[in-house]
Design a protein around this motif. Structure first.
Motif, PDB file in Angstrom:
ATOM      1  N   LEU A 251       8.184  15.677  -0.448  1.00  0.00           N
ATOM      2  CA  LEU A 251       7.734  14.686  -1.423  1.00  0.00           C
ATOM      3  C   LEU A 251       7.333  15.345  -2.737  1.00  0.00           C
ATOM      4  N   GLU A 252       6.679  16.496  -2.643  1.00  0.00           N
ATOM      5  CA  GLU A 252       6.234  17.184  -3.855  1.00  0.00           C
ATOM      6  C   GLU A 252       7.416  17.574  -4.740  1.00  0.00           C
ATOM      7  N   VAL A 253       8.491  18.054  -4.123  1.00  0.00           N
ATOM      8  CA  VAL A 253       9.670  18.441  -4.896  1.00  0.00           C
ATOM      9  C   VAL A 253      10.392  17.197  -5.431  1.00  0.00           C
ATOM     10  N   ALA A 254      10.282  16.082  -4.702  1.00  0.00           N
ATOM     11  CA  ALA A 254      10.877  14.833  -5.193  1.00  0.00           C
ATOM     12  C   ALA A 254      10.244  14.428  -6.522  1.00  0.00           C
ATOM     13  N   VAL A 255       8.938  14.614  -6.634  1.00  0.00           N
ATOM     14  CA  VAL A 255       8.249  14.299  -7.892  1.00  0.00           C
ATOM     15  C   VAL A 255       8.852  15.125  -9.028  1.00  0.00           C
ATOM     16  N   GLU A 256       9.054  16.420  -8.762  1.00  0.00           N
ATOM     17  CA  GLU A 256       9.630  17.297  -9.787  1.00  0.00           C
ATOM     18  C   GLU A 256      11.067  16.880 -10.115  1.00  0.00           C
ATOM     19  N   ALA A 257      11.840  16.557  -9.088  1.00  0.00           N
ATOM     20  CA  ALA A 257      13.258  16.231  -9.288  1.00  0.00           C
ATOM     21  C   ALA A 257      13.439  14.965 -10.114  1.00  0.00           C
ATOM     22  N   LEU A 258      12.567  13.960  -9.883  1.00  0.00           N
ATOM     23  CA  LEU A 258      12.663  12.739 -10.680  1.00  0.00           C
ATOM     24  C   LEU A 258      12.145  12.959 -12.086  1.00  0.00           C
ATOM     25  N   SER A 259      11.164  13.849 -12.222  1.00  0.00           N
ATOM     26  CA  SER A 259      10.596  14.138 -13.537  1.00  0.00           C
ATOM     27  C   SER A 259      11.592  14.857 -14.437  1.00  0.00           C
ATOM     28  N   ASP A 260      12.332  15.830 -13.860  1.00  0.00           N
ATOM     29  CA  ASP A 260      13.277  16.580 -14.702  1.00  0.00           C
ATOM     30  C   ASP A 260      14.708  16.039 -14.616  1.00  0.00           C
ATOM     31  N   ARG A 261      14.843  14.850 -14.033  1.00  0.00           N
ATOM     32  CA  ARG A 261      16.109  14.108 -13.997  1.00  0.00           C
ATOM     33  C   ARG A 261      17.194  14.779 -13.153  1.00  0.00           C
ATOM     34  N   ARG A 262      16.799  15.666 -12.228  1.00  0.00           N
ATOM     35  CA  ARG A 262      17.781  16.179 -11.279  1.00  0.00           C
ATOM     36  C   ARG A 262      18.199  15.077 -10.314  1.00  0.00           C
ATOM     37  N   ALA A 263      17.319  14.117 -10.116  1.00  0.00           N
ATOM     38  CA  ALA A 263      17.617  12.943  -9.292  1.00  0.00           C
ATOM     39  C   ALA A 263      17.072  11.716 -10.004  1.00  0.00           C
ATOM     40  N   ASP A 264      17.619  10.553  -9.648  1.00  0.00           N
ATOM     41  CA  ASP A 264      17.260   9.321 -10.356  1.00  0.00           C
ATOM     42  C   ASP A 264      16.337   8.407  -9.565  1.00  0.00           C
ATOM     43  N   TYR A 265      16.454   8.455  -8.233  1.00  0.00           N
ATOM     44  CA  TYR A 265      15.570   7.605  -7.428  1.00  0.00           C
ATOM     45  C   TYR A 265      15.280   8.284  -6.099  1.00  0.00           C
ATOM     46  N   PHE A 266      14.246   7.773  -5.445  1.00  0.00           N
ATOM     47  CA  PHE A 266      13.751   8.406  -4.225  1.00  0.00           C
ATOM     48  C   PHE A 266      13.215   7.335  -3.293  1.00  0.00           C
ATOM     49  N   MET A 267      13.689   7.359  -2.047  1.00  0.00           N
ATOM     50  CA  MET A 267      13.216   6.406  -1.044  1.00  0.00           C
ATOM     51  C   MET A 267      12.281   7.109  -0.071  1.00  0.00           C
ATOM     52  N   TRP A 268      11.070   6.547   0.065  1.00  0.00           N
ATOM     53  CA  TRP A 268      10.065   7.118   0.986  1.00  0.00           C
ATOM     54  C   TRP A 268       9.147   5.990   1.425  1.00  0.00           C
ATOM     55  N   GLU A 269       8.409   6.224   2.486  1.00  0.00           N
ATOM     56  CA  GLU A 269       7.542   5.182   3.036  1.00  0.00           C
ATOM     57  C   GLU A 269       6.588   4.641   1.962  1.00  0.00           C
ATOM     58  N   LYS A 270       6.570   3.330   1.842  1.00  0.00           N
ATOM     59  CA  LYS A 270       5.887   2.658   0.734  1.00  0.00           C
ATOM     60  C   LYS A 270       4.423   3.046   0.581  1.00  0.00           C
ATOM     61  N   PHE A 271       3.687   3.085   1.680  1.00  0.00           N
ATOM     62  CA  PHE A 271       2.252   3.324   1.574  1.00  0.00           C
ATOM     63  C   PHE A 271       1.933   4.800   1.324  1.00  0.00           C
ATOM     64  N   THR A 272       2.788   5.694   1.824  1.00  0.00           N
ATOM     65  CA  THR A 272       2.593   7.115   1.556  1.00  0.00           C
ATOM     66  C   THR A 272       2.754   7.422   0.074  1.00  0.00           C
ATOM     67  N   THR A 273       3.683   6.729  -0.568  1.00  0.00           N
ATOM     68  CA  THR A 273       3.944   6.979  -1.993  1.00  0.00           C
ATOM     69  C   THR A 273       3.084   6.111  -2.913  1.00  0.00           C
ATOM     70  N   GLN A 274       2.295   5.183  -2.354  1.00  0.00           N
ATOM     71  CA  GLN A 274       1.506   4.279  -3.190  1.00  0.00           C
ATOM     72  C   GLN A 274       0.569   5.012  -4.157  1.00  0.00           C
ATOM     73  N   PRO A 275      -0.105   6.101  -3.729  1.00  0.00           N
ATOM     74  CA  PRO A 275      -0.945   6.816  -4.699  1.00  0.00           C
ATOM     75  C   PRO A 275      -0.164   7.312  -5.915  1.00  0.00           C
ATOM     76  N   LEU A 276       1.090   7.733  -5.712  1.00  0.00           N
ATOM     77  CA  LEU A 276       1.916   8.195  -6.837  1.00  0.00           C
ATOM     78  C   LEU A 276       2.288   7.038  -7.760  1.00  0.00           C
ATOM     79  N   VAL A 277       2.452   5.852  -7.174  1.00  0.00           N
ATOM     80  CA  VAL A 277       2.702   4.655  -7.996  1.00  0.00           C
ATOM     81  C   VAL A 277       1.436   4.303  -8.777  1.00  0.00           C
TER      82      VAL A 277
END
Length: 287
Positions: A144-170
């Motif tokens: 998950l931590e690397v997913a944050v980096e990947a979406l931030s630097d546009r290496r990836a465009d979207y990320f699917m993960w369990e809704k409540f686990t990612t809620q703090p990031l939202v």
């Protein structure tokens, strides 16, 4: 049994019953020497650990286990663990230009690894969106931590993960959720390596009986909502919503449900080899 039994699972709120049981010595009292290891990389990594003999048991996504078995993993489903679907949030970076799920066709999805839930559920999501298979593109990010980096630097465009686990990031404005994709089946099972299930059926039965005692009473534990919120960095409102829609199981996954999982993954061309449902479901009465 004297040898240490290795169990793995994601460091998420679903697995708190295991930690409570371990902390209270519930398995020790049954003569079970159980050691838990968190695997933040998720299902694909846990399947590797089962395959290599570094884990005897895993709390693993149903679809991921089936996919791994099709690739040769010698493992069985000892029991259904979570009887309700997993809600997969579809996330983009908060500064992303994409504001709807429809815009993500032919965009790159961050996945923990191939064969993981984030990989397999991208196909379910794509099917729901009526996208052709070639509209699915992937970037492996492991955690998950690397997913944050990947979406931030546009290496990836979207990320699917369990809704409540990612809620703090939202809530923090790191991710923006543009949709939710539920699994079409019960989300987590307790998987055992075929060797462990074959050699230690009595231990496995005792272990299941122990954890089932905890999960059956889990929601009645005083202030369990506060414990979960504090331990997993969630708000009480979110935890209470999650508790209201989540049900732990104390029984085996039905063969009808497993056949549905197999058929769906097969239709999406996600199975390497055919999988026989009756051979995947553990039966303690059959050696």
């Amino acid at each position: 049994m004297n040898r240490k039994i290795q169990i793995v699972g994601v460091p998420e709120h679903f697995n708190l019953p295991w930690h409570l049981a371990l902390d209270e010595g519930a398995f020790d009292m049954r003569g079970i020497n159980l050691e838990w290891t968190d695997v933040p990389e998720g299902t694909g990594k846990m399947a590797e650990l089962l395959s290599s003999g570094k884990a005897d048991l895993a709390i693993i996504l149903t679809e991921g286990l089936v996919r791994a078995v099709s690739e040769g993993l010698q493992a069985v489903i000892a029991q259904e663990y979570i009887a309700t679907p997993l809600l997969w949030g579809v996330h983009v970076h908060a500064q992303s230009p994409y504001t709807s799920q429809a815009e993500l066709a032919y965009k790159k999805a961050a996945i923990s690894r191939y064969g993981s839930g984030s990989h397999l559920m991208a196909f379910i999501h794509g099917k729901n969106m009526a996208w052709p298979e070639e509209a699915l593109l992937f970037e492996v990010i492991n955690t998950l931590e690397v997913a944050v980096e990947a979406l931030s630097d546009r290496r990836a465009d979207y990320f699917m993960w369990e809704k409540f686990t990612t809620q703090p990031l939202v809530d923090q404005g790191v991710f923006r959720r543009v949709g939710v994709c539920p699994t079409p089946w019960p989300c987590f099972v307790i998987a055992a390596s075929a060797e462990f299930a074959r050699e230690e059926p009595g231990v496995l039965s005792d272990l299941l009986e122990t954890i089932n005692g905890y999960t059956s009473e889990f929601k009645q534990i005083p202030s369990i909502d506060r414990t979960l919120a504090n331990q997993y960095g969630q708000t009480l409102t979110d935890i209470r919503e999650w508790l209201s829609i989540t049900r732990w199981s104390q029984s085996q996954l039905s063969i009808e449900t497993l056949v549905s999982v197999i058929d769906t993954l097969n239709d999406l061309n996600l199975l390497t080899n055919s999988v026989s449902a009756d051979k995947v479901l553990w039966n303690p009465k059959i050696p």
